[in-house]
Design a protein around this motif. Sequence first.
Motif, PDB file in Angstrom:
ATOM      1  N   LYS A   8     100.145  87.601  34.446  1.00  0.00           N
ATOM      2  CA  LYS A   8      99.196  88.409  35.217  1.00  0.00           C
ATOM      3  C   LYS A   8      97.854  87.717  35.337  1.00  0.00           C
ATOM      4  CE  LYS A   8     101.255  92.825  34.316  1.00  0.00           C
ATOM      5  NZ  LYS A   8     101.045  94.206  34.008  1.00  0.00           N
ATOM      6  N   MET A   9      97.202  87.976  36.454  1.00  0.00           N
ATOM      7  CA  MET A   9      95.908  87.372  36.732  1.00  0.00           C
ATOM      8  C   MET A   9      94.867  87.846  35.722  1.00  0.00           C
ATOM      9  SD  MET A   9      93.624  87.373  40.249  1.00  0.00           S
ATOM     10  CE  MET A   9      95.062  87.599  41.223  1.00  0.00           C
ATOM     11  N   LYS A  10      94.063  86.916  35.256  1.00  0.00           N
ATOM     12  CA  LYS A  10      92.963  87.248  34.354  1.00  0.00           C
ATOM     13  C   LYS A  10      91.751  87.665  35.177  1.00  0.00           C
ATOM     14  CE  LYS A  10      94.171  83.384  31.366  1.00  0.00           C
ATOM     15  NZ  LYS A  10      93.690  82.120  30.838  1.00  0.00           N
ATOM     16  N   THR A  11      90.906  88.491  34.590  1.00  0.00           N
ATOM     17  CA  THR A  11      89.607  88.730  35.200  1.00  0.00           C
ATOM     18  C   THR A  11      88.754  87.541  34.795  1.00  0.00           C
ATOM     19  OG1 THR A  11      89.889  91.091  34.926  1.00  0.00           O
ATOM     20  CG2 THR A  11      87.657  90.304  35.300  1.00  0.00           C
ATOM     21  N   SER A  12      88.195  86.843  35.768  1.00  0.00           N
ATOM     22  CA  SER A  12      87.533  85.582  35.467  1.00  0.00           C
ATOM     23  C   SER A  12      86.162  85.501  36.113  1.00  0.00           C
ATOM     24  CB  SER A  12      88.397  84.437  35.979  1.00  0.00           C
ATOM     25  OG  SER A  12      87.724  83.222  35.835  1.00  0.00           O
ATOM     26  N   SER A  13      85.248  84.887  35.383  1.00  0.00           N
ATOM     27  CA  SER A  13      83.927  84.614  35.932  1.00  0.00           C
ATOM     28  C   SER A  13      83.841  83.151  36.378  1.00  0.00           C
ATOM     29  CB  SER A  13      82.849  84.919  34.895  1.00  0.00           C
ATOM     30  OG  SER A  13      83.037  84.089  33.772  1.00  0.00           O
ATOM     31  N   LEU A  14      84.963  82.450  36.328  1.00  0.00           N
ATOM     32  CA  LEU A  14      85.016  81.065  36.758  1.00  0.00           C
ATOM     33  C   LEU A  14      84.745  80.995  38.255  1.00  0.00           C
ATOM     34  CD1 LEU A  14      85.766  78.185  35.767  1.00  0.00           C
ATOM     35  CD2 LEU A  14      88.116  78.709  36.402  1.00  0.00           C
ATOM     36  N   ASN A  15      83.962  80.009  38.677  1.00  0.00           N
ATOM     37  CA  ASN A  15      83.705  79.878  40.110  1.00  0.00           C
ATOM     38  C   ASN A  15      84.197  78.534  40.617  1.00  0.00           C
ATOM     39  OD1 ASN A  15      81.632  77.907  39.790  1.00  0.00           O
ATOM     40  ND2 ASN A  15      80.193  79.524  39.302  1.00  0.00           N
ATOM     41  N   THR A  16      84.249  78.408  41.924  1.00  0.00           N
ATOM     42  CA  THR A  16      84.815  77.206  42.525  1.00  0.00           C
ATOM     43  C   THR A  16      83.953  75.962  42.300  1.00  0.00           C
ATOM     44  OG1 THR A  16      83.810  77.736  44.660  1.00  0.00           O
ATOM     45  CG2 THR A  16      86.072  78.473  44.301  1.00  0.00           C
ATOM     46  N   GLU A  17      82.691  76.131  41.971  1.00  0.00           N
ATOM     47  CA  GLU A  17      81.831  74.975  41.724  1.00  0.00           C
ATOM     48  C   GLU A  17      82.341  74.126  40.566  1.00  0.00           C
ATOM     49  OE1 GLU A  17      77.774  76.202  41.318  1.00  0.00           O
ATOM     50  OE2 GLU A  17      77.758  77.149  43.285  1.00  0.00           O
ATOM     51  N   LYS A  18      82.965  74.748  39.599  1.00  0.00           N
ATOM     52  CA  LYS A  18      83.527  74.011  38.469  1.00  0.00           C
ATOM     53  C   LYS A  18      84.852  73.345  38.863  1.00  0.00           C
ATOM     54  CE  LYS A  18      84.856  74.461  33.662  1.00  0.00           C
ATOM     55  NZ  LYS A  18      84.942  75.310  32.499  1.00  0.00           N
ATOM     56  N   ILE A  19      85.564  73.933  39.781  1.00  0.00           N
ATOM     57  CA  ILE A  19      86.903  73.465  40.145  1.00  0.00           C
ATOM     58  C   ILE A  19      86.856  72.355  41.196  1.00  0.00           C
ATOM     59  CG2 ILE A  19      89.095  74.190  41.167  1.00  0.00           C
ATOM     60  CD1 ILE A  19      88.439  76.972  39.846  1.00  0.00           C
ATOM     61  N   ILE A  20      85.976  72.482  42.169  1.00  0.00           N
ATOM     62  CA  ILE A  20      85.895  71.498  43.245  1.00  0.00           C
ATOM     63  C   ILE A  20      85.122  70.274  42.771  1.00  0.00           C
ATOM     64  CG2 ILE A  20      84.893  71.024  45.516  1.00  0.00           C
ATOM     65  CD1 ILE A  20      85.478  73.966  46.229  1.00  0.00           C
ATOM     66  N   VAL A  21      85.715  69.101  42.985  1.00  0.00           N
ATOM     67  CA  VAL A  21      85.019  67.841  42.695  1.00  0.00           C
ATOM     68  C   VAL A  21      84.836  67.084  44.002  1.00  0.00           C
ATOM     69  CG1 VAL A  21      85.773  67.626  40.306  1.00  0.00           C
ATOM     70  CG2 VAL A  21      87.173  66.650  42.107  1.00  0.00           C
ATOM     71  N   ASN A  22      83.714  66.426  44.117  1.00  0.00           N
ATOM     72  CA  ASN A  22      83.444  65.627  45.307  1.00  0.00           C
ATOM     73  C   ASN A  22      84.161  64.293  45.204  1.00  0.00           C
ATOM     74  OD1 ASN A  22      81.679  67.476  46.578  1.00  0.00           O
ATOM     75  ND2 ASN A  22      80.065  66.850  45.168  1.00  0.00           N
ATOM     76  N   PRO A  23      84.629  63.783  46.331  1.00  0.00           N
ATOM     77  CA  PRO A  23      85.250  62.454  46.292  1.00  0.00           C
ATOM     78  C   PRO A  23      84.226  61.421  45.843  1.00  0.00           C
ATOM     79  CG  PRO A  23      85.511  63.487  48.458  1.00  0.00           C
ATOM     80  CD  PRO A  23      84.601  64.351  47.659  1.00  0.00           C
ATOM     81  N   PRO A  24      84.691  60.377  45.190  1.00  0.00           N
ATOM     82  CA  PRO A  24      83.765  59.317  44.780  1.00  0.00           C
ATOM     83  C   PRO A  24      83.176  58.609  45.997  1.00  0.00           C
ATOM     84  CG  PRO A  24      85.966  58.988  43.855  1.00  0.00           C
ATOM     85  CD  PRO A  24      86.047  60.134  44.781  1.00  0.00           C
ATOM     86  N   ASP A  25      82.074  57.908  45.793  1.00  0.00           N
ATOM     87  CA  ASP A  25      81.518  57.054  46.846  1.00  0.00           C
ATOM     88  C   ASP A  25      82.572  56.021  47.228  1.00  0.00           C
ATOM     89  OD1 ASP A  25      79.099  58.414  46.752  1.00  0.00           O
ATOM     90  OD2 ASP A  25      78.246  57.033  45.272  1.00  0.00           O
ATOM     91  N   LEU A  26      82.494  55.503  48.441  1.00  0.00           N
ATOM     92  CA  LEU A  26      83.541  54.629  48.976  1.00  0.00           C
ATOM     93  C   LEU A  26      83.914  53.459  48.065  1.00  0.00           C
ATOM     94  CD1 LEU A  26      82.699  54.518  52.781  1.00  0.00           C
ATOM     95  CD2 LEU A  26      84.558  55.735  51.634  1.00  0.00           C
ATOM     96  N   GLU A  27      82.947  52.835  47.433  1.00  0.00           N
ATOM     97  CA  GLU A  27      83.215  51.658  46.594  1.00  0.00           C
ATOM     98  C   GLU A  27      83.417  52.012  45.117  1.00  0.00           C
ATOM     99  OE1 GLU A  27      83.652  48.625  47.957  1.00  0.00           O
ATOM    100  OE2 GLU A  27      83.344  49.578  49.896  1.00  0.00           O
ATOM    101  N   GLN A  28      83.310  53.274  44.779  1.00  0.00           N
ATOM    102  CA  GLN A  28      83.376  53.709  43.378  1.00  0.00           C
ATOM    103  C   GLN A  28      84.822  53.851  42.910  1.00  0.00           C
ATOM    104  OE1 GLN A  28      81.505  57.491  42.724  1.00  0.00           O
ATOM    105  NE2 GLN A  28      81.471  57.248  40.516  1.00  0.00           N
ATOM    106  N   VAL A  29      85.085  53.393  41.702  1.00  0.00           N
ATOM    107  CA  VAL A  29      86.376  53.571  41.040  1.00  0.00           C
ATOM    108  C   VAL A  29      86.151  54.557  39.904  1.00  0.00           C
ATOM    109  CG1 VAL A  29      88.203  52.432  39.728  1.00  0.00           C
ATOM    110  CG2 VAL A  29      87.132  51.257  41.661  1.00  0.00           C
ATOM    111  N   VAL A  30      87.035  55.565  39.811  1.00  0.00           N
ATOM    112  CA  VAL A  30      86.820  56.622  38.814  1.00  0.00           C
ATOM    113  C   VAL A  30      88.045  56.849  37.927  1.00  0.00           C
ATOM    114  CG1 VAL A  30      85.147  57.884  40.215  1.00  0.00           C
ATOM    115  CG2 VAL A  30      87.554  58.468  40.375  1.00  0.00           C
ATOM    116  N   ASP A  31      87.747  57.308  36.741  1.00  0.00           N
ATOM    117  CA  ASP A  31      88.768  57.842  35.846  1.00  0.00           C
ATOM    118  C   ASP A  31      88.618  59.352  35.927  1.00  0.00           C
ATOM    119  OD1 ASP A  31      90.331  58.820  33.807  1.00  0.00           O
ATOM    120  OD2 ASP A  31      89.503  57.487  32.269  1.00  0.00           O
ATOM    121  N   PRO A  32      89.593  60.051  36.510  1.00  0.00           N
ATOM    122  CA  PRO A  32      89.444  61.491  36.716  1.00  0.00           C
ATOM    123  C   PRO A  32      89.335  62.309  35.428  1.00  0.00           C
ATOM    124  CG  PRO A  32      91.598  60.733  37.447  1.00  0.00           C
ATOM    125  CD  PRO A  32      90.826  59.532  37.060  1.00  0.00           C
TER     126      PRO A  32
END
Length: 118
Positions: A8-32
């Motif tokens: 069952k779904m939890k009641t959550s105060s979590l928002n999408t700002e924590k979930i959404i990540v911006n893509p790295p800059d074009l030349e950037q290499v990242v460890d997710p």
Amino acid sequence: MKPQRIDKMKTSSLNTEKIIVNPPDLEQVVDPACWFERSADVELEIGCGKGVFLLRRAQEHPEINLIGIECANKFYKFAAERMARWGIENVRIMRADAEFFVKKQLAPNTLSALHVYH
């Protein structure tokens, strides 16, 4: 055999700002792994759509971190909102070109699994 039901779904105060990540800059290499507050194996789903697979996988395997990549604006937002509604903290969603991200921006040997659906 009946399919397993999602808890069952939890009641959550979590928002999408924590979930959404911006893509790295074009030349950037990242460890997710840096997108999460904890150390855990990281799995990537390409073409996460509305997040159905991510939600189920995150619930069944809370010990792993998951990333979903979706290029469709409408779907990636829906997936992020779904994770927030369910209080899923081990998922990050990114709107990006998955092929470019995997080939040019993803640091080597950082994923424990890659999920791709056609």
